[in-house]
Design a protein around this motif. Sequence first.
Motif, PDB file in Angstrom:
ATOM      1  N   ASP A  21     -12.173 -13.212   7.190  1.00 45.18           N
ATOM      2  CA  ASP A  21     -12.192 -12.317   6.035  1.00 45.18           C
ATOM      3  C   ASP A  21     -13.256 -11.231   6.201  1.00 45.18           C
ATOM      4  O   ASP A  21     -13.016 -10.055   5.886  1.00 45.18           O
ATOM      5  CB  ASP A  21     -12.447 -13.113   4.757  1.00 45.18           C
ATOM      6  N   GLU A  22     -14.432 -11.616   6.699  1.00 48.99           N
ATOM      7  CA  GLU A  22     -15.504 -10.639   6.910  1.00 48.99           C
ATOM      8  C   GLU A  22     -15.159  -9.674   8.036  1.00 48.99           C
ATOM      9  O   GLU A  22     -15.384  -8.460   7.923  1.00 48.99           O
ATOM     10  CB  GLU A  22     -16.817 -11.366   7.212  1.00 48.99           C
ATOM     11  N   TYR A  41      -7.022 -19.822  10.956  1.00 49.94           N
ATOM     12  CA  TYR A  41      -6.764 -19.314   9.610  1.00 49.94           C
ATOM     13  C   TYR A  41      -6.462 -20.442   8.640  1.00 49.94           C
ATOM     14  O   TYR A  41      -6.702 -20.326   7.447  1.00 49.94           O
ATOM     15  CB  TYR A  41      -5.605 -18.314   9.659  1.00 49.94           C
ATOM     16  N   ARG A  99     -11.746 -19.152   8.622  1.00 48.09           N
ATOM     17  CA  ARG A  99     -11.153 -18.154   7.748  1.00 48.09           C
ATOM     18  C   ARG A  99     -12.202 -17.267   7.077  1.00 48.09           C
ATOM     19  O   ARG A  99     -11.975 -16.064   6.888  1.00 48.09           O
ATOM     20  CB  ARG A  99     -10.284 -18.836   6.682  1.00 48.09           C
ATOM     21  N   ASN A 105      -4.604  -2.287   4.003  1.00 44.64           N
ATOM     22  CA  ASN A 105      -4.878  -3.617   3.460  1.00 44.64           C
ATOM     23  C   ASN A 105      -3.686  -4.559   3.591  1.00 44.64           C
ATOM     24  O   ASN A 105      -3.829  -5.771   3.431  1.00 44.64           O
ATOM     25  CB  ASN A 105      -5.284  -3.508   1.988  1.00 44.64           C
TER      26      ASN A 105
END
Length: 296
Positions: A151-152, A214, A147, A271
Amino acid sequence: MKGNSTSKVIGIESYRLVGQSNNAPVDITSLAIKLQQTLEITPLLQTFCHEAAKLIPCDSVKYTNEQTQLNYQTGQSRAHLCRYLLELEDETLGEIECTRNTPFSIKETEQIERLLSLLIYPLRNALLYQKAVAEAHRDPLTQINNRAAFDEALAREICSYKRHQATFSLMVIDIDHFKQVNDTYGHITGDNVLKAVAQTIRNTIRRSDEVFRYGGEEFVVILSNTEVAGARFIAERVRLEIKQLIIKNHEKIKVTASIGVSASNMASDVNDTLHHADIALYKAKEQGRNKVIVCP
């Protein structure tokens, strides 16, 4: 006409000789200091190649490491070359190749070897750092990205979309009735299911795509430069491949997965792309599982 070549192993003894030498040029001391200032592979090699080319005229300097699949080159390869295998404490650190149009003299190859000996410890440290970073971003069970890595990667995709409008898509994949598998067959079998599904996803998606665990039985795939139609096609292929999986236990266990898909250009806010893919996933589960749903 074929040029001449020299091959040699550079190891710890050469490093010690540099440290003991009273004749080492000031430029070498300067290079040694610069090589200690980064743990990142690419800046380290850039510094070495730049400084080495100033001291020993070269048309190209190339670094390769088959174990880590690292390749870096500056300049264009020429006919005459010197090739060196770098070793430290029986560990191979990679190979450096210097080339140019004219042959290297013995004095020049000795100077190159002196420079390479300065590279050995910083290179080893950079490789260890890279390995530590990679392991911190890898799920230990499935050996895919975790995960934190997701995220990166997602942040990079969002940045690229905002700057260049490079559409990306997300697939959120959830193994159907996974808790039932654990409760019925045990966690070891559950782990085998997770590993098999992760490998199936990785083998089915394109080389340019990235898969991440995830959390729990959920996986996410980032599809760069991919519109929703392409993402739907890939998701359907993944679903069918998972459906064909058979996990051997005391009895054969069949597996299915539900998949939610969303594309960055379909959301009012990029987003929210992951959130929309999550919504699509839950719709797939509500509609009976083993389905691909695209968030409208």
